[in-house]
Each structure stands twice: as C-alpha cells, then as structure tokens.
Write an enzyme that holds these catalytic residues in place. Sequence first.
Site, PDB file in Angstrom:
ATOM      1  N   HIS A   1       0.827  -1.212   0.000  1.00 22.00           N
ATOM      2  CA  HIS A   1       0.000   0.000   0.000  1.00 22.00           C
ATOM      3  C   HIS A   1       0.860   1.261   0.000  1.00 22.00           C
ATOM      4  CE1 HIS A   1      -3.670   2.170   2.001  1.00 22.00           C
ATOM      5  NE2 HIS A   1      -3.128   2.886   1.025  1.00 22.00           N
TER       6      HIS A   1
ATOM      7  N   HIS B   1       1.465   5.200  -2.253  1.00 21.17           N
ATOM      8  CA  HIS B   1       0.985   6.154  -3.259  1.00 21.17           C
ATOM      9  C   HIS B   1       2.212   6.764  -3.921  1.00 21.17           C
ATOM     10  CE1 HIS B   1      -3.241   6.116  -1.829  1.00 21.17           C
ATOM     11  NE2 HIS B   1      -2.665   5.781  -0.691  1.00 21.17           N
ATOM     12  N   LEU B   2       2.402   6.457  -5.206  1.00 25.60           N
ATOM     13  CA  LEU B   2       3.570   6.985  -5.926  1.00 25.60           C
ATOM     14  C   LEU B   2       3.219   8.256  -6.702  1.00 25.60           C
ATOM     15  CD1 LEU B   2       5.250   3.671  -7.178  1.00 25.60           C
ATOM     16  CD2 LEU B   2       5.696   4.966  -5.079  1.00 25.60           C
ATOM     17  N   ARG B   3       1.936   8.614  -6.737  1.00 23.60           N
ATOM     18  CA  ARG B   3       1.453   9.923  -7.242  1.00 23.60           C
ATOM     19  C   ARG B   3       1.628  10.122  -8.739  1.00 23.60           C
ATOM     20  NH1 ARG B   3      -1.774  10.445  -3.051  1.00 23.60           N
ATOM     21  NH2 ARG B   3      -0.826  11.300  -1.166  1.00 23.60           N
TER      22      ARG B   3
ATOM     23  N   ASP C   1      -8.832   3.167  -3.194  1.00 25.68           N
ATOM     24  CA  ASP C   1      -8.240   3.734  -1.973  1.00 25.68           C
ATOM     25  C   ASP C   1      -8.157   5.250  -2.044  1.00 25.68           C
ATOM     26  OD1 ASP C   1      -6.969   3.893   0.551  1.00 25.68           O
ATOM     27  OD2 ASP C   1      -5.063   4.160  -0.483  1.00 25.68           O
TER      28      ASP C   1
ATOM     29  N   ASP D   1       0.980   2.818   3.770  1.00 24.24           N
ATOM     30  CA  ASP D   1       0.121   3.876   3.225  1.00 24.24           C
ATOM     31  C   ASP D   1       0.945   5.148   2.982  1.00 24.24           C
ATOM     32  OD1 ASP D   1      -2.047   5.231   2.226  1.00 24.24           O
ATOM     33  OD2 ASP D   1      -3.147   5.335   4.126  1.00 24.24           O
TER      34      ASP D   1
ATOM     35  N   HIS E   1       2.931  14.383   0.165  1.00 22.23           N
ATOM     36  CA  HIS E   1       2.316  15.655  -0.211  1.00 22.23           C
ATOM     37  C   HIS E   1       3.385  16.731  -0.247  1.00 22.23           C
ATOM     38  CE1 HIS E   1      -1.800  14.284  -0.112  1.00 22.23           C
ATOM     39  NE2 HIS E   1      -1.647  13.819   1.106  1.00 22.23           N
TER      40      HIS E   1
HETATM   41 ZN   LIG Z   1      -3.726   4.837   0.866  1.00 25.56          ZN
HETATM   42 ZN   LIG Z   2      -6.964   4.775   2.388  1.00 23.92          ZN
END
Ligand SMILES: [Zn+2]
Ligand SMILES: [Zn+2]
Length: 463
Positions: free
Chosen positions: A91, A93-95, A183, A336, A340
């Site tokens: 899980h 996030h590589l954006r 997600d 996760d 940002h």
């Molecule tokens: Zn996530």
């Molecule tokens: Zn989430």
Amino acid sequence: MNRAGTSNGTAPSTAIADLDWRGGASAAGPLVIRGAHALDPGSGLDRICDLVIRDGRIAEIAESGAGRAPEGAEEIDAAGLHAFPAFFDPHVHLRSPGQEHKEDIETGTRAAAAGGYCGVVAMANTDPVVDDPAHVLALRERAQAEASVPTGFVATVTRGMRGEELTEMAAIRAAGAVGFSDDGLPIASARVMRRALQYQHLVGGTILLHEEDPELSGDGVMNEGPVSAALGLSGVPAVSESVMIARDAALCLYEDATAHVQHLSARVSVEAVETAKAAGAKLTAELTPHHLVLTDEEVRSLDARFKMNPPLRTEDDRQALIEALRRGTVDCIGTDHAPHAIDEKDVPFEIAMMGVTGLETAFAVLYTELVLPGVLDLGLIVERMGAGARLFDLDQPEIAVDAAANVVLVDLEHDWEGGAEGWESRSDNSCFHGRALKSRPMITIVGGEVAFRRRSFSMRVAG
Ligand SMILES: [Zn+2]
Ligand SMILES: [Zn+2]
C-alpha cells in the site's frame, strides 16, 4: 521480466522480481554477504552466517567465513548487521501520473529501497485515476524505466473513482494490474461493492478496501473523541470504519469472494475483522506503523504531519492494534506512504491534505517504539513487513537456499533522526520528522541486485 497478464484471471507469476522495475536477475553479478546475523522467522533461520547469491537467488547459506565466493563476486562485510528477508509494501501512493510534485515512480521506489523494501504496490487515486487497461500499461512501462524496486499497480474498482460504475476489470487484469482499489475513498454503494466482488471472483486480483462510511465520516478531520472535542475539530468516529468492514465481510461471504482491508485503525475494526474471519470470510487486513505507535494526542500540536485518513485513534485503539498484530488478526504491515508537497501540509490543520509518508521510517519506527521496549518480537515485525506480498499471490521474501535473493541488511545500533538528512522521497510529510530513531536499513538486495546502498557503506570486489 514482464508479468504476463491472462484473460482467465489466474496469476501466472509468483516472483516479486517479475513485477515491473528497471532491474532484473539477469543483470545481477554474484554477491557474498559475510558474517550477518540472518533472521527469518519463516524459514527458522537465526544465526550468524555467509549468504552466497548467484543468478538472483540465494545459492548457499554457509558458516560464517566459509561461503565460497564465485569469481568476480562482490563481497559485503556485514559483520554487526542483521540480514532479514526484504520487506514488501502492499500500500503506497507513488502519485504518478499527474501529481509528480508530490512523488513519482523514481523517487517513491528509491524511498522504498532505502526503507528495505523489495517490492511495492501503488494505489490508483492519481490524476487522472488509473481506471483502464491503457493507464495500467503506461505505468508498467514507466516502472520498467524508472523503478528501483519491483512495482505492482492496481486500477480503480469504479470508473473515475466515482463509486458508480465498475471498471473493465477483466481487461485491466489482462493488462497486468495486480488488483483493484478505490483507496482514498470508500465504495459507498453496497450494490456496486457486491458487483465488484462478483467480478473479482471471476477475474482474480485482490480488491483492497479503504473502509469508512462517508456519511458517518462527514467532514471530520481527526478521530472523534475527547481530543477532537477539546480542540473543537470535527471528528471521524471509529465506527465509520467498522460498519463498512462488517458490510463488506458479509458481502464477501455471500459472494465467496476475497478482499483485503487496508489501514485498520480502531479496536471496533479489529473486532469486525475477527468476527468476519471466524465466520469464514476470506478477508485479510493490514495496518500502518503510524497507527501502531501514535495516538490522537499528537493532534493537540495541530501539526498537519499528524493528519491522515484513517486518523490516529486513542491509546485503547492502539493497544487493540498491537494485540491484533500479535494474534494474527492483522496479516501484514503496509505504510500507506502518502506524499504531499509542503504547501499542501504547511497550512491550518482543518484544510491540510490527509496522509503521511512512511517507507523510509517503517522498520526503524517499529523497532524503536515496539521491539526495543519489548512490546513485540523482532521476528514478528520482520514477518509481517514481508507478508503483504501474499495478497498478490507473490512469494513472501525469505532467506533460504534457492529462494529469490530479496534481503535487507539492517544496522540495529544505528542512531538517526527522522528527516535530519532529508529523504529519498520527494516529500517531507513524515509524522516521524525530528524523532530519534534506532536501527536503519543499510543495503537492500532485490532479486540478487543491490537496489540501495547507504552512502556510508563500502563493498569490495573479490580477486
Ligand atoms: Zn492509501
Ligand atoms: Zn486509504
């Protein structure tokens, strides 16, 4: 190295290194790791030894000093270090695409390698969202050019992540997506969720669930409780998460489908997963390092580095999560990792974006805050940090003869401060920024290749 998709939905590949990345076993020369304390609760290994790595696999586990170096092998003097099976994060996030000011495949997977990971799975809530086969193929191509570690991609469950109409799940699987997830948002409609599970049953691939009831969460920005009341901030009740877990567990049972619950945050959610598993639901669950070591008391600082979704909960919730990890109710640890930009976080708490980074601190945080004080065993942490691979029918990393050489060398005595030297990640929104940490991955070996080496660490080539 292509993970060939199939139209019948069965996963043809069981090797992490077969996910998309710029490396590959064919490029790796032989390696000898000398004198590390190898610890793998899966294979039962727990001793100081030499590891000989050839053709991307662990060729030999020898007495310390006795490992025969193949010609031209690089030797790593690992005396004083621990060797663990490398970690796998289900899980992150590589954006990419569209939010590269936060992170991209290159920086995000470099952060993963620096954190000791040999593989990650990237979420699909990008801009645009990954909701068709062409998007998946484009990302896989980029990962083959840019990724430091094998990277799997999920596509969204619903078109545009709008929660209404399913994506072309069969075609997306054929394009090589490892699963599906909206997600960032829950799938609010039980009817849509049920249909998604029916398709999952047919096409395979894991459905990863961000569980919250949007009506109960409302405009909450932190956990609902005494701290939110004291601060005058709107809260997200824990029950917002647990009612959706209970709903989806019931649907999984009814459709004989499988699903994975992401980032469990509360005691009531642990209870919902336990009830579901006891009833025979094919459900797995994950939790994050930050929910394991922090509580909503941190939010009193109004520092947006402590703002994420689901939010940090109470000490009672945290204790329930620890116990759930110990008992096996929670199958794996995922970070996760949610990067940002500074101007998206350095604003009043109420309007700051949700999410924190995690790849570069996960092991050190768990070791410092839970293993050193004697709360959880080192072996348990190592095992759960690799177990996320199983969600995608990939072999969990292990240190055993003939296993794929996915190994992280960790210095358990290394003292450092979160963020003091910057990050490999493009973003600095770590909730462990400035925190004193003990232990750090020094070298990460992926499929027999050195994917990351901390600059202070030297290697030599044998005669
Ligand atoms: Zn996530
Ligand atoms: Zn989430």
